[in-house]
Motif scaffolding. Sequence first.
Motif, PDB file in Angstrom:
ATOM      1  N   ASP A   1      -0.707  22.686  14.454  1.00  0.00           N
ATOM      2  CA  ASP A   1      -1.111  23.738  15.387  1.00  0.00           C
ATOM      3  C   ASP A   1      -1.680  23.241  16.707  1.00  0.00           C
ATOM      4  O   ASP A   1      -2.140  24.043  17.519  1.00  0.00           O
ATOM      5  N   LEU A   2      -1.646  21.956  16.946  1.00  0.00           N
ATOM      6  CA  LEU A   2      -2.211  21.392  18.178  1.00  0.00           C
ATOM      7  C   LEU A   2      -1.578  21.996  19.427  1.00  0.00           C
ATOM      8  O   LEU A   2      -2.250  22.192  20.439  1.00  0.00           O
ATOM      9  N   HIS A   3      -0.318  22.340  19.356  1.00  0.00           N
ATOM     10  CA  HIS A   3       0.419  22.868  20.518  1.00  0.00           C
ATOM     11  C   HIS A   3       0.147  24.357  20.778  1.00  0.00           C
ATOM     12  O   HIS A   3       0.521  24.882  21.817  1.00  0.00           O
TER      13      HIS A   3
ATOM     14  N   MET B   1       0.843  -1.185   0.000  1.00  0.00           N
ATOM     15  CA  MET B   1       0.000   0.000   0.000  1.00  0.00           C
ATOM     16  C   MET B   1       0.883   1.242   0.000  1.00  0.00           C
ATOM     17  O   MET B   1       2.093   1.159   0.046  1.00  0.00           O
ATOM     18  N   ALA B   2       0.251   2.382   0.023  1.00  0.00           N
ATOM     19  CA  ALA B   2       0.955   3.647  -0.142  1.00  0.00           C
ATOM     20  C   ALA B   2       1.400   4.258   1.180  1.00  0.00           C
ATOM     21  O   ALA B   2       0.861   3.956   2.241  1.00  0.00           O
ATOM     22  N   ALA B   3       2.359   5.158   1.033  1.00  0.00           N
ATOM     23  CA  ALA B   3       2.736   6.014   2.146  1.00  0.00           C
ATOM     24  C   ALA B   3       1.777   7.201   2.141  1.00  0.00           C
ATOM     25  O   ALA B   3       1.474   7.771   1.090  1.00  0.00           O
ATOM     26  N   VAL B   4       1.287   7.565   3.321  1.00  0.00           N
ATOM     27  CA  VAL B   4       0.319   8.656   3.463  1.00  0.00           C
ATOM     28  C   VAL B   4       0.809   9.592   4.556  1.00  0.00           C
ATOM     29  O   VAL B   4       1.198   9.138   5.631  1.00  0.00           O
ATOM     30  N   GLU B   5       0.793  10.879   4.263  1.00  0.00           N
ATOM     31  CA  GLU B   5       1.116  11.899   5.265  1.00  0.00           C
ATOM     32  C   GLU B   5      -0.155  12.690   5.546  1.00  0.00           C
ATOM     33  O   GLU B   5      -0.775  13.214   4.622  1.00  0.00           O
ATOM     34  N   ILE B   6      -0.534  12.772   6.807  1.00  0.00           N
ATOM     35  CA  ILE B   6      -1.706  13.550   7.217  1.00  0.00           C
ATOM     36  C   ILE B   6      -1.208  14.708   8.079  1.00  0.00           C
ATOM     37  O   ILE B   6      -0.432  14.495   9.013  1.00  0.00           O
ATOM     38  N   VAL B   7      -1.661  15.916   7.753  1.00  0.00           N
ATOM     39  CA  VAL B   7      -1.314  17.094   8.541  1.00  0.00           C
ATOM     40  C   VAL B   7      -2.603  17.757   8.987  1.00  0.00           C
ATOM     41  O   VAL B   7      -3.426  18.153   8.154  1.00  0.00           O
ATOM     42  N   SER B   8      -2.807  17.866  10.298  1.00  0.00           N
ATOM     43  CA  SER B   8      -3.936  18.644  10.805  1.00  0.00           C
ATOM     44  C   SER B   8      -3.429  20.061  11.045  1.00  0.00           C
ATOM     45  O   SER B   8      -2.247  20.274  11.343  1.00  0.00           O
ATOM     46  N   PHE B   9      -4.337  21.040  10.897  1.00  0.00           N
ATOM     47  CA  PHE B   9      -3.901  22.431  11.034  1.00  0.00           C
ATOM     48  C   PHE B   9      -5.091  23.307  11.398  1.00  0.00           C
ATOM     49  O   PHE B   9      -6.242  22.874  11.323  1.00  0.00           O
ATOM     50  N   GLY B  10      -4.797  24.543  11.778  1.00  0.00           N
ATOM     51  CA  GLY B  10      -5.824  25.534  12.063  1.00  0.00           C
ATOM     52  C   GLY B  10      -5.744  26.674  11.064  1.00  0.00           C
ATOM     53  O   GLY B  10      -4.685  27.282  10.893  1.00  0.00           O
ATOM     54  N   TYR B  11      -6.858  26.962  10.410  1.00  0.00           N
ATOM     55  CA  TYR B  11      -6.897  28.043   9.429  1.00  0.00           C
ATOM     56  C   TYR B  11      -6.572  29.405  10.047  1.00  0.00           C
ATOM     57  O   TYR B  11      -6.093  30.307   9.349  1.00  0.00           O
ATOM     58  N   LEU B  12      -6.834  29.588  11.332  1.00  0.00           N
ATOM     59  CA  LEU B  12      -6.586  30.881  11.969  1.00  0.00           C
ATOM     60  C   LEU B  12      -5.111  31.135  12.253  1.00  0.00           C
ATOM     61  O   LEU B  12      -4.752  32.244  12.658  1.00  0.00           O
ATOM     62  N   HIS B  13      -4.250  30.137  12.029  1.00  0.00           N
ATOM     63  CA  HIS B  13      -2.831  30.304  12.312  1.00  0.00           C
ATOM     64  C   HIS B  13      -1.993  30.571  11.063  1.00  0.00           C
ATOM     65  O   HIS B  13      -1.030  31.324  11.119  1.00  0.00           O
ATOM     66  N   ASP B  14      -2.335  29.944   9.954  1.00  0.00           N
ATOM     67  CA  ASP B  14      -1.539  30.087   8.740  1.00  0.00           C
ATOM     68  C   ASP B  14      -2.301  29.429   7.594  1.00  0.00           C
ATOM     69  O   ASP B  14      -3.320  28.779   7.812  1.00  0.00           O
ATOM     70  N   ALA B  15      -1.761  29.565   6.402  1.00  0.00           N
ATOM     71  CA  ALA B  15      -2.391  28.966   5.224  1.00  0.00           C
ATOM     72  C   ALA B  15      -2.348  27.445   5.321  1.00  0.00           C
ATOM     73  O   ALA B  15      -1.469  26.872   5.985  1.00  0.00           O
TER      74      ALA B  15
ATOM     75  N   ALA C   1     -10.753  25.589  12.746  1.00  0.00           N
ATOM     76  CA  ALA C   1     -10.410  26.978  13.055  1.00  0.00           C
ATOM     77  C   ALA C   1      -9.044  27.092  13.746  1.00  0.00           C
ATOM     78  O   ALA C   1      -8.130  27.737  13.245  1.00  0.00           O
ATOM     79  N   GLY C   2      -8.904  26.436  14.897  1.00  0.00           N
ATOM     80  CA  GLY C   2      -7.680  26.586  15.678  1.00  0.00           C
ATOM     81  C   GLY C   2      -6.698  25.439  15.593  1.00  0.00           C
ATOM     82  O   GLY C   2      -5.552  25.563  16.014  1.00  0.00           O
ATOM     83  N   GLY C   3      -7.138  24.296  15.075  1.00  0.00           N
ATOM     84  CA  GLY C   3      -6.232  23.160  14.923  1.00  0.00           C
ATOM     85  C   GLY C   3      -6.003  22.343  16.176  1.00  0.00           C
ATOM     86  O   GLY C   3      -5.061  21.553  16.236  1.00  0.00           O
ATOM     87  N   ARG C   4      -6.872  22.485  17.176  1.00  0.00           N
ATOM     88  CA  ARG C   4      -6.687  21.759  18.438  1.00  0.00           C
ATOM     89  C   ARG C   4      -7.721  20.669  18.680  1.00  0.00           C
ATOM     90  O   ARG C   4      -7.484  19.769  19.467  1.00  0.00           O
ATOM     91  N   HIS C   5      -8.891  20.750  18.019  1.00  0.00           N
ATOM     92  CA  HIS C   5      -9.989  19.838  18.319  1.00  0.00           C
ATOM     93  C   HIS C   5     -10.377  18.975  17.125  1.00  0.00           C
ATOM     94  O   HIS C   5     -10.045  17.796  17.061  1.00  0.00           O
ATOM     95  N   ARG C   6     -11.140  19.564  16.192  1.00  0.00           N
ATOM     96  CA  ARG C   6     -11.695  18.796  15.074  1.00  0.00           C
ATOM     97  C   ARG C   6     -10.625  18.228  14.149  1.00  0.00           C
ATOM     98  O   ARG C   6     -10.662  17.035  13.824  1.00  0.00           O
ATOM     99  N   ALA C   7      -9.701  19.060  13.702  1.00  0.00           N
ATOM    100  CA  ALA C   7      -8.711  18.598  12.719  1.00  0.00           C
ATOM    101  C   ALA C   7      -7.830  17.470  13.249  1.00  0.00           C
ATOM    102  O   ALA C   7      -7.664  16.450  12.574  1.00  0.00           O
ATOM    103  N   PRO C   8      -7.246  17.585  14.446  1.00  0.00           N
ATOM    104  CA  PRO C   8      -6.419  16.471  14.906  1.00  0.00           C
ATOM    105  C   PRO C   8      -7.226  15.213  15.216  1.00  0.00           C
ATOM    106  O   PRO C   8      -6.747  14.100  14.992  1.00  0.00           O
ATOM    107  N   THR C   9      -8.466  15.376  15.688  1.00  0.00           N
ATOM    108  CA  THR C   9      -9.313  14.199  15.918  1.00  0.00           C
ATOM    109  C   THR C   9      -9.591  13.495  14.599  1.00  0.00           C
ATOM    110  O   THR C   9      -9.502  12.265  14.499  1.00  0.00           O
TER     111      THR C   9
END
Length: 126
Positions: free
Chosen positions: A118-120, A1-15, A88-96
């Motif tokens: 942005d979780l930190h 199978m493939a290599a997959v990179e997942i990045v969670s982020f918050g739109y309010l911090h950066d693009a 929005a902030g990258g701490r709740h929905r995106a990392p979950t």
Amino acid sequence: MAAVEIVSFGYLHDAPPTAHLTIDLREHFRDPHVSPELRYMTAHDEPVRAAVLGTPGITDLVAATAGAVTAFASGPSAETVRVADGCAGGRHRAPTFAFALAELLRADGHQVTVTHRDLHRPVVHR
């Protein structure tokens, strides 16, 4: 199978980071930030994960995104498939979402790495 990179982020911090698939969770899924008891928690905390994953439609979106990743991975390129998912902030929905997607993809045999850009970061006061 493939290599997959997942990045969670918050739109309010950066693009958003560059990715093959970018999933925007801001408008359609419950934001734990609105609950004072969850606001200062993160996706590392079970109550946050339960609130996000209990939102109607979220597990369907995780499954659909896993299907899209598999479609990208089945193409002729051997490149890593990159997924960015943001809230929005990258701490709740995106990392979950990232944790749930990674779990599903690993069960399908993909090699998955997860980064939480942005979780930190501190809670964004809106």
